[in-house]
Design an enzyme around this catalytic site. Structure first.
Site, PDB file in Angstrom:
ATOM      1  N   GLY A   1      42.102   3.634  47.211  1.00 14.90           N
ATOM      2  CA  GLY A   1      42.642   3.388  48.074  1.00 14.90           C
ATOM      3  C   GLY A   1      42.070   4.689  48.964  1.00 14.90           C
ATOM      4  O   GLY A   1      41.909   4.418  50.175  1.00 14.90           O
TER       5      GLY A   1
ATOM      6  N   ARG B   1      51.493  15.598  51.359  1.00 19.09           N
ATOM      7  CA  ARG B   1      50.021  16.635  50.380  1.00 19.09           C
ATOM      8  C   ARG B   1      50.490  17.845  50.113  1.00 19.09           C
ATOM      9  O   ARG B   1      50.057  18.341  49.110  1.00 19.09           O
ATOM     10  CB  ARG B   1      49.007  15.323  49.926  1.00 19.09           C
ATOM     11  CG  ARG B   1      48.983  14.548  50.202  1.00 19.09           C
ATOM     12  CD  ARG B   1      47.830  13.558  50.216  1.00 19.09           C
ATOM     13  NE  ARG B   1      46.763  14.053  49.264  1.00 19.09           N
ATOM     14  CZ  ARG B   1      46.187  14.700  49.055  1.00 19.09           C
ATOM     15  NH1 ARG B   1      45.462  15.488  50.141  1.00 19.09           N
ATOM     16  NH2 ARG B   1      45.315  14.686  48.307  1.00 19.09           N
TER      17      ARG B   1
ATOM     18  N   TYR C   1      51.761  19.072  46.271  1.00 19.02           N
ATOM     19  CA  TYR C   1      50.557  19.057  45.676  1.00 19.02           C
ATOM     20  C   TYR C   1      50.107  20.810  46.038  1.00 19.02           C
ATOM     21  O   TYR C   1      48.514  20.666  45.605  1.00 19.02           O
ATOM     22  CB  TYR C   1      49.126  18.372  45.619  1.00 19.02           C
ATOM     23  CG  TYR C   1      49.934  16.800  45.535  1.00 19.02           C
ATOM     24  CD1 TYR C   1      50.658  16.591  44.541  1.00 19.02           C
ATOM     25  CD2 TYR C   1      49.704  15.547  46.368  1.00 19.02           C
ATOM     26  CE1 TYR C   1      50.936  14.639  44.380  1.00 19.02           C
ATOM     27  CE2 TYR C   1      50.049  14.874  46.223  1.00 19.02           C
ATOM     28  CZ  TYR C   1      50.760  14.133  45.457  1.00 19.02           C
ATOM     29  OH  TYR C   1      51.383  12.817  45.051  1.00 19.02           O
TER      30      TYR C   1
ATOM     31  N   CYS D   1      63.120  22.171  57.090  1.00 18.92           N
ATOM     32  CA  CYS D   1      64.501  23.064  56.604  1.00 18.92           C
ATOM     33  C   CYS D   1      64.163  23.698  54.524  1.00 18.92           C
ATOM     34  O   CYS D   1      64.964  23.749  54.150  1.00 18.92           O
ATOM     35  CB  CYS D   1      66.138  23.072  56.504  1.00 18.92           C
ATOM     36  SG  CYS D   1      66.033  23.719  58.270  1.00 18.92           S
TER      37      CYS D   1
HETATM   38  C1  LIG Z   1      47.867   4.860  43.082  1.00 17.92           C
HETATM   39  C2  LIG Z   1      46.682   3.208  42.838  1.00 17.92           C
HETATM   40  C3  LIG Z   1      45.950   3.129  42.751  1.00 17.92           C
HETATM   41  C4  LIG Z   1      44.824   4.324  44.630  1.00 17.92           C
HETATM   42  O1  LIG Z   1      44.492   5.882  44.416  1.00 17.92           O
HETATM   43  P1  LIG Z   1      43.635   6.034  44.380  1.00 17.92           P
HETATM   44  O2  LIG Z   1      43.505   7.613  44.381  1.00 17.92           O
HETATM   45  O3  LIG Z   1      44.018   6.139  46.315  1.00 17.92           O
HETATM   46  O4  LIG Z   1      42.120   5.555  44.823  1.00 17.92           O
HETATM   47  C5  LIG Z   1      45.351   2.393  42.251  1.00 17.92           C
HETATM   48  N1  LIG Z   1      45.526   1.765  41.103  1.00 17.92           N
HETATM   49  C6  LIG Z   1      46.888   2.127  41.288  1.00 17.92           C
HETATM   50  C7  LIG Z   1      47.549   1.392  39.691  1.00 17.92           C
HETATM   51  C8  LIG Z   1      47.345   3.559  41.555  1.00 17.92           C
HETATM   52  O5  LIG Z   1      49.283   3.469  40.954  1.00 17.92           O
END
Ligand SMILES: *Cc1c(COP(=O)(O)O)cnc(C)c1O
Length: 434
Positions: free
Chosen positions: A285, A321, A325, A352
């Protein structure tokens, strides 16, 4: 800083895909805050990933929809041949709407409700089970599919020096080593004939060795399962987790090193045991959309107390984020990119919660009220993570097309949206939304 990255310390300037005038014009049409996504960068990221695996007999990227769950974005990737990785029923619908159906979808969910399995079956998606008990649950609630996959949890991840570098054993995901053999055996006995194997270990990881190590574990496991049960796997999915350099000081993932390393393991482990046709799959992703998005925001207030604050018109409901984190997101100020960064600010939102800060003690050029601030690398797990705590409304999403046109692909939330789930007399609701 590991040795692996040490050789590559250099600064990669953060860019924005429009010039100052064009962005100021855009803001007149679409007021801040908004996330802007760049189609060209998304395409290039996908093609680079595919290129790194061009040696593979078959490679498929299942884009992790949860990173940027907008069908317009998924569609860009679908047109180039990508599939999807879905982990909720909403994401299955997004995939379908973007034209990705059948085995181009991988359902990698956990604690999965029956309705989600049924939707996945209806779409012909590849179902990747998170637990051995889900075989029976799936059979009972949606029927067994023709092809099935399991998510492996390798407990502890060692590096080459045998130090533990990750503790999947602490994670809720996947099957143990013992269970995974048993699970495939159960499925064989139930007459399933087509199989895949999956894991997801890393998150925002930029070291090539983590991915080659993952591939080694998975290829060896596939070979052992084949040896014991006679299964000819159709694919091995190495998951997502490819990192991006959020800070200009960080070096990018060396995709070619990962690709070459995995190719070597493929020839060494899979080819000799007759698994030379296995499809390599990934479900990235962040690496696809992360650096292709920017949160554009305007400075509403400056405040000088014990520290100096710059308050934006966006907040952590648009980008969690940093607050969640402590993640670094680079910030630039429109038109002041080349001025010296000789002020120190906390860059805040209006929620808040004291942790609603996009940056803490950040060196930036002197900022004025009304300045446009660009927060970089918000394309993945940015807008997607947003929430409505404190009645905060999520921003719009814009897409910069390769032809230079900008489309609004999701409007900003309104008070009407926020109140729409409230079971309250209409007449009085009107008072709240007029
Ligand atoms: C969140 C997730 C991804 C993608 O993770 P990235 O860090 O965005 O590459 C892929 N597979 C599963 C099962 C996830 O939960």
């Amino acid at each position: 800083m590991t040795n692996e990255n040490h050789a590559e310390i250099f600064r990669i300037p953060k860019t924005f895909p429009m010039n100052e005038d064009a962005l100021r014009q855009l803001i007149k049409k679409f007021p801040t805050p908004f996330h802007l996504y760049d189609e060209k960068t998304i395409r290039e990221n996908f093609r680079r990933l595919r290129e790194a695996f061009s040696w593979a007999p078959d490679f498929r990227e299942h884009f992790a929809v949860k990173a940027t769950p907008n069908p317009y974005v998924v569609e860009i990737l679908a047109r180039d041949g990508a599939g999807t990785d879905c982990s909720s029923i909403a994401e299955l619908f997004i995939s379908e709407a973007a034209g990705v159906v059948g085995e181009k979808i991988m359902l990698t969910s956990n604690d999965t409700p029956a309705i989600e399995f049924r939707k996945a079956r209806e779409l012909g998606a590849i179902i990747n089970l998170d637990d051995i008990s889900h075989i029976e649950y799936l059979e009972k609630n949606a029927g067994l599919p023709e092809i099935i996959s399991f998510r492996y949890n390798p407990a502890d991840i060692m590096n080459d020096g045998n130090d533990i570098i990750g503790r999947p054993a602490e994670a809720k995901f996947g099957l143990t080593r013992e269970q995974i053999f048993a699970a495939y055996k159960i499925c064989l006995d139930k007459g399933i004939k087509r199989f895949g194997l999956h894991t997801m270990i890393a998150s925002n990881e930029r070291k090539a060795s983590t991915f080659t190590y993952t591939a080694r574990i998975m290829f060896e496991l596939a070979a052992q399962i084949k040896d014991r049960l006679g299964i000819n796997f159709e694919f091995v999915n190495l998951g997502g987790g490819l990192g991006i350099p959020y800070s200009p000081e960080e070096s990018p993932v060396r995709l070619n090193v990962i690709g070459d390393g995995i190719e070597k393991l493929f020839r060494e482990i899979l080819v000799p045991c007759g698994l030379g046709n296995v499809r390599i799959a990934m479900e990235s992703g962040r690496a696809i959309t992360g650096n292709a998005g920017w949160l554009v925001s305007t400075v509403l207030h400056k405040k000088n107390t014990y520290k100096n604050y710059v308050g934006l018109d966006s907040c952590m409901s648009d980008l969690m984020r940093p607050a969640l984190y402590g993640a670094y997101h680079h910030i630039t100020v429109l038109g002041k990119e080349n001025l010296p960064a000789n002020e120190i600010y906390d860059v805040t939102g209006s929620l808040c919660e004291n942790n609603d800060k996009f940056a803490v003690d950040r060196r930036l050029p002197a900022i004025d009220v009304g300045d446009v601030v660009i927060i970089h690398d918000t394309g993945a797990h940015g807008h997607a993570m947003g929430f409505n705590y404190n009645g905060k409304l999520r921003s719009a999403e814009l897409l910069l097309r390769e032809n230079g046109e900008v489309e609004m692909i999701r409007r900003a939330e309104t008070l009407q949206d926020y109140f729409s789930t409230l079971n309250f007399p209409d007449a009085r609701l009107k008072l709240m939304t007029k």
